[in-house]
Design a protein around this motif. Structure first.
Motif, PDB file in Angstrom:
ATOM      1  N   ALA A   1     137.365  84.622 -17.528  1.00 32.23           N
ATOM      2  CA  ALA A   1     137.895  84.307 -16.076  1.00 32.23           C
ATOM      3  C   ALA A   1     139.456  84.083 -16.686  1.00 32.23           C
ATOM      4  O   ALA A   1     140.400  84.664 -15.868  1.00 32.23           O
ATOM      5  CB  ALA A   1     137.521  82.759 -15.498  1.00 32.23           C
ATOM      6  N   ALA A   2     139.778  83.387 -17.841  1.00 34.45           N
ATOM      7  CA  ALA A   2     141.168  83.687 -18.234  1.00 34.45           C
ATOM      8  C   ALA A   2     141.739  85.064 -18.456  1.00 34.45           C
ATOM      9  O   ALA A   2     143.109  85.167 -18.188  1.00 34.45           O
ATOM     10  CB  ALA A   2     141.169  82.823 -19.619  1.00 34.45           C
ATOM     11  N   ILE A   3     140.806  85.829 -19.125  1.00 28.85           N
ATOM     12  CA  ILE A   3     141.266  87.128 -19.101  1.00 28.85           C
ATOM     13  C   ILE A   3     141.562  87.855 -17.734  1.00 28.85           C
ATOM     14  O   ILE A   3     142.701  88.724 -17.823  1.00 28.85           O
ATOM     15  CB  ILE A   3     140.585  88.066 -19.968  1.00 28.85           C
ATOM     16  N   LEU A   4     140.795  87.726 -16.898  1.00 31.71           N
ATOM     17  CA  LEU A   4     140.984  88.232 -15.536  1.00 31.71           C
ATOM     18  C   LEU A   4     142.212  87.683 -14.915  1.00 31.71           C
ATOM     19  O   LEU A   4     142.643  88.508 -14.091  1.00 31.71           O
ATOM     20  CB  LEU A   4     139.526  88.068 -14.819  1.00 31.71           C
ATOM     21  N   LEU A   5     142.276  86.496 -14.991  1.00 32.61           N
ATOM     22  CA  LEU A   5     143.598  85.982 -14.495  1.00 32.61           C
ATOM     23  C   LEU A   5     144.679  86.598 -14.796  1.00 32.61           C
ATOM     24  O   LEU A   5     145.823  86.846 -14.252  1.00 32.61           O
ATOM     25  CB  LEU A   5     143.626  84.227 -14.545  1.00 32.61           C
ATOM     26  N   LEU A   6     144.750  86.729 -16.251  1.00 30.33           N
ATOM     27  CA  LEU A   6     145.777  87.493 -16.850  1.00 30.33           C
ATOM     28  C   LEU A   6     146.203  88.896 -16.418  1.00 30.33           C
ATOM     29  O   LEU A   6     147.249  89.316 -16.170  1.00 30.33           O
ATOM     30  CB  LEU A   6     145.913  87.437 -18.295  1.00 30.33           C
ATOM     31  N   GLY A   7     145.057  89.517 -16.052  1.00 31.14           N
ATOM     32  CA  GLY A   7     144.876  90.950 -15.450  1.00 31.14           C
ATOM     33  C   GLY A   7     145.595  90.956 -14.211  1.00 31.14           C
ATOM     34  O   GLY A   7     146.066  92.029 -13.922  1.00 31.14           O
TER      35      GLY A   7
ATOM     36  N   VAL B   1     148.426  93.244 -12.094  1.00 30.70           N
ATOM     37  CA  VAL B   1     148.209  93.816 -10.492  1.00 30.70           C
ATOM     38  C   VAL B   1     149.800  93.520  -9.663  1.00 30.70           C
ATOM     39  O   VAL B   1     150.288  94.341  -9.018  1.00 30.70           O
ATOM     40  CB  VAL B   1     147.244  93.309  -9.777  1.00 30.70           C
ATOM     41  N   GLU B   2     150.213  92.415 -10.266  1.00 34.64           N
ATOM     42  CA  GLU B   2     151.409  91.904  -9.323  1.00 34.64           C
ATOM     43  C   GLU B   2     152.592  92.801  -9.891  1.00 34.64           C
ATOM     44  O   GLU B   2     153.572  93.047  -9.036  1.00 34.64           O
ATOM     45  CB  GLU B   2     151.798  90.225 -10.002  1.00 34.64           C
ATOM     46  N   THR B   3     152.660  93.277 -11.092  1.00 36.61           N
ATOM     47  CA  THR B   3     153.822  94.171 -11.573  1.00 36.61           C
ATOM     48  C   THR B   3     153.517  95.622 -11.066  1.00 36.61           C
ATOM     49  O   THR B   3     154.716  96.136 -10.866  1.00 36.61           O
ATOM     50  CB  THR B   3     153.815  94.173 -13.029  1.00 36.61           C
ATOM     51  N   GLY B   4     152.288  95.886 -10.624  1.00 38.90           N
ATOM     52  CA  GLY B   4     152.185  97.154  -9.979  1.00 38.90           C
ATOM     53  C   GLY B   4     152.596  97.168  -8.675  1.00 38.90           C
ATOM     54  O   GLY B   4     153.059  98.206  -7.994  1.00 38.90           O
TER      55      GLY B   4
ATOM     56  N   GLY C   1     144.670 102.642  -5.736  1.00 35.41           N
ATOM     57  CA  GLY C   1     144.568 101.856  -7.492  1.00 35.41           C
ATOM     58  C   GLY C   1     145.013 100.518  -7.286  1.00 35.41           C
ATOM     59  O   GLY C   1     144.151  99.624  -7.904  1.00 35.41           O
ATOM     60  N   HIS C   2     146.002 100.345  -6.761  1.00 33.63           N
ATOM     61  CA  HIS C   2     146.766  98.759  -6.470  1.00 33.63           C
ATOM     62  C   HIS C   2     145.721  97.922  -5.741  1.00 33.63           C
ATOM     63  O   HIS C   2     145.197  96.824  -6.399  1.00 33.63           O
ATOM     64  CB  HIS C   2     147.823  98.790  -5.805  1.00 33.63           C
ATOM     65  N   ALA C   3     145.185  98.449  -4.751  1.00 36.56           N
ATOM     66  CA  ALA C   3     144.130  97.694  -3.979  1.00 36.56           C
ATOM     67  C   ALA C   3     142.916  97.370  -4.432  1.00 36.56           C
ATOM     68  O   ALA C   3     142.294  96.430  -4.609  1.00 36.56           O
ATOM     69  CB  ALA C   3     143.985  98.338  -2.633  1.00 36.56           C
ATOM     70  N   HIS C   4     142.259  98.696  -5.257  1.00 36.30           N
ATOM     71  CA  HIS C   4     140.938  98.249  -5.886  1.00 36.30           C
ATOM     72  C   HIS C   4     141.265  97.427  -7.108  1.00 36.30           C
ATOM     73  O   HIS C   4     140.247  96.633  -7.443  1.00 36.30           O
ATOM     74  CB  HIS C   4     140.491  99.559  -6.400  1.00 36.30           C
ATOM     75  N   ALA C   5     142.420  97.676  -8.090  1.00 37.36           N
ATOM     76  CA  ALA C   5     142.446  96.520  -9.003  1.00 37.36           C
ATOM     77  C   ALA C   5     142.479  94.979  -8.445  1.00 37.36           C
ATOM     78  O   ALA C   5     141.704  93.979  -9.069  1.00 37.36           O
ATOM     79  CB  ALA C   5     143.988  96.789  -9.690  1.00 37.36           C
TER      80      ALA C   5
END
Length: 137
Positions: free
Chosen positions: A12-18, A22-25, A50-54
């Motif tokens: 979860a920590a890794i996904l939250l950083l991911g 998405v925000e920068t995208g 791509g952005h929506a799927h991410a």
């Protein structure tokens, strides 16, 4: 957070950083929409996809971790249930982005296969979670 497994907490920590990526995208999409990035309509459509799927798949990945803990998955179901959806969250958006890279591109290149591989990972992860949930019910 003692109710969450160690695997869920770390993933979860890794996904939250991911989600920060998405925000920068989203900032890139703003540049495209404002006409500050040279793209074709095809590239704009793939950037949006791509952005929506991410974003959606990362959020679904976080939710799936809770279901994996609730079902107390183990063995292959745990591996597939915990990793299939996050893998899709990397592969599918990556496929959209990489398939549209190139000046004035109007059709996807070979990287489009990543979208389909990601779709298979997504299906496998969802099926593993569903089976695990049914077995624990």
């Amino acid at each position: 957070m003692s109710e969450l497994s160690h695997a869920t907490q770390v993933t979860a920590a890794i996904l939250l950083l991911g989600l920060v990526t998405v925000e920068t995208g989203g900032l890139y999409l703003l540049r495209v929409v404002r006409g500050r990035a040279d793209t074709t309509p095809f590239q704009l459509a793939f950037a949006r996809a791509g952005h929506a799927h991410a974003g959606v798949l990362l959020i679904l990945s976080l939710l799936a971790l809770l279901y994996a803990d609730a079902a107390r998955l183990s063995g292959p179901l745990e591996v597939i249930g915990r990793s299939g959806i996050p893998a899709a969250a990397l592969l599918m958006p990556g496929g959209f982005f990489f398939a549209s890279i190139g000046k004035a591109r109007t059709r996807p290149n070979g990287f489009i296969v990543m979208v389909f591989v990601g779709g298979a990972c997504l299906a496998a992860g969802l099926i593993a979670l569903a089976v695990g949930m049914l077995q624990s019910a």
